[in-house]
Design an enzyme around this catalytic site. Structure first.
Site, short mmCIF file in Angstrom:
data_model
loop_
_atom_site.label_atom_id
_atom_site.label_comp_id
_atom_site.label_asym_id
_atom_site.label_seq_id
_atom_site.Cartn_x
_atom_site.Cartn_y
_atom_site.Cartn_z
N LYS A 1 0.91 -1.15 -0.02
CA LYS A 1 -0.05 -0.11 -0.13
C LYS A 1 0.90 1.46 0.03
CE LYS A 1 -2.15 -1.22 4.07
NZ LYS A 1 -1.59 -2.46 4.06
N ARG B 1 -10.34 -0.26 8.25
CA ARG B 1 -9.89 -1.71 8.58
C ARG B 1 -10.85 -2.41 9.31
NH1 ARG B 1 -3.95 -0.47 8.76
NH2 ARG B 1 -2.88 -2.13 9.34
N ARG C 1 11.93 -5.28 5.27
CA ARG C 1 11.71 -3.85 5.13
C ARG C 1 12.41 -2.99 5.86
NH1 ARG C 1 5.52 -1.77 5.59
NH2 ARG C 1 5.62 -2.63 7.74
N ARG D 1 10.57 -1.34 11.63
CA ARG D 1 9.55 -1.09 12.50
C ARG D 1 9.44 -2.34 13.46
NH1 ARG D 1 4.53 0.21 8.55
NH2 ARG D 1 3.48 -1.09 9.90
N ARG E 1 -0.51 -9.61 13.06
CA ARG E 1 -1.04 -8.45 12.15
C ARG E 1 -1.98 -9.26 11.09
NH1 ARG E 1 3.95 -5.57 10.71
NH2 ARG E 1 2.52 -4.35 9.27
#
Ligand code: AP5
Ligand code: MG
Length: 213
Positions: free
Chosen positions: A13, A88, A127, A160, A171
């Site tokens: 996203k 969400r 990431r 993160r 998640r």
């Protein structure tokens, strides 16, 4: 134009949002980015969100909805916006629909980026994010030109806290349970387009743009 980017954690996203929002000429509004900025500034919303985010759980609807409605009431969002990470839950989707309805408006499109769980886990484990502008990188598929530094703004890159494997699993479970029902919700309204989210970043971007036009 009001567009929602829907997809699991790691679906791309944030990666796709920059080009897409420039193409649509609307701001990119990511609730996760807003929470991370609020945490860095130590605001009340940031403090409330911190524990939920670190556990990989959703921040309560009323907190997110309040923050989002404030953000979309700002002048730069009056001609539309690209939402990333919101809504969400069904309740968040209904709150957004109600707010748009009050202005005789509706969502124009929901783009659902579909990516397999295996690929999501591998993306999130590699990431890196810019501390300053939140641009995402990947150690293997999208490395920065200079190690540890953002190509766009020279900010410092970091990993993160919620990208640790156990939190990523939480998640993904939350996405399946709370967010995936939005796929049918928006499909039944006739505004959902499913975009295969694996492969070349630019090709995915082109698919999204041609879907919108
Ligand atoms: P948020 O920040 O929204 O995180 P998320 O939805 O889990 O999504 P991510 O940002 O992890 O993934 P992304 O889809 O943006 O992927 P990216 O482009 O970075 O939310 C964080 C937390 O905030 C939540 O857990 C919750 O606590 C709270 N929160 C936020 N919004 C909320 C809401 N509405 N309600 C309640 N709580 C909320 O890409 C991932 C990686 O893959 C990158 O390394 C990238 O380089 C790479 N990549 C991207 N595309 C490709 C490709 N095509 N091929 C190969 N690699 C790729
Ligand atoms: Mg993101």
């Amino acid at each position: 134009m009001q567009v929602v980017l829907l997809g699991a954690p790691g679906a791309g996203k944030g990666t796709q949002a920059e080009a897409l929002s420039a193409h649509l000429n609307v701001p990119h509004i990511a609730t996760g980015d807003l929470f991370r900025a609020a945490r860095q500034s130590g605001t009340e919303i940031g403090n409330i969100a911190a524990g939920y985010m670190d556990r990989g759980e959703l921040v309560p609807d009323e907190v997110v909805v309040r923050m989002l409605l404030e953000r979309i009431s700002l002048p730069d969002a009056q001609n539309g916006y690209l939402l990333d990470g919101f809504p969400r839950t069904l309740d968040q989707a209904k709150s957004l629909g109600d707010a748009l309805g009050k202005n005789d408006s509706t969502l124009d499109a929901v783009l659902y980026l579909n990516v397999s769980n295996e690929e999501l886990v591998s993306r999130l484990s590699g990431r890196w994010i810019c501390r300053k502008c939140q641009a995402p990188y990947h150690a293997i598929s999208a490395p920065p030109q200079k190690d540890g530094t953002c190509d766009r703004c020279d900010g410092e890159l970091y990993q993160r806290e919620d990208d640790q494997e156990a939190t990523v699993r939480t998640r993904l479970g939350v996405f399946e349970k709370d967010t995936a029902p939005l796929i049918e919700y928006y499909r039944s309204q006739g505004i959902l387009s499913e975009i295969p989210g694996e492969g070349n970043v630019k090709e995915i971007e082109n698919k999204m743009i041609s879907t919108l036009s």
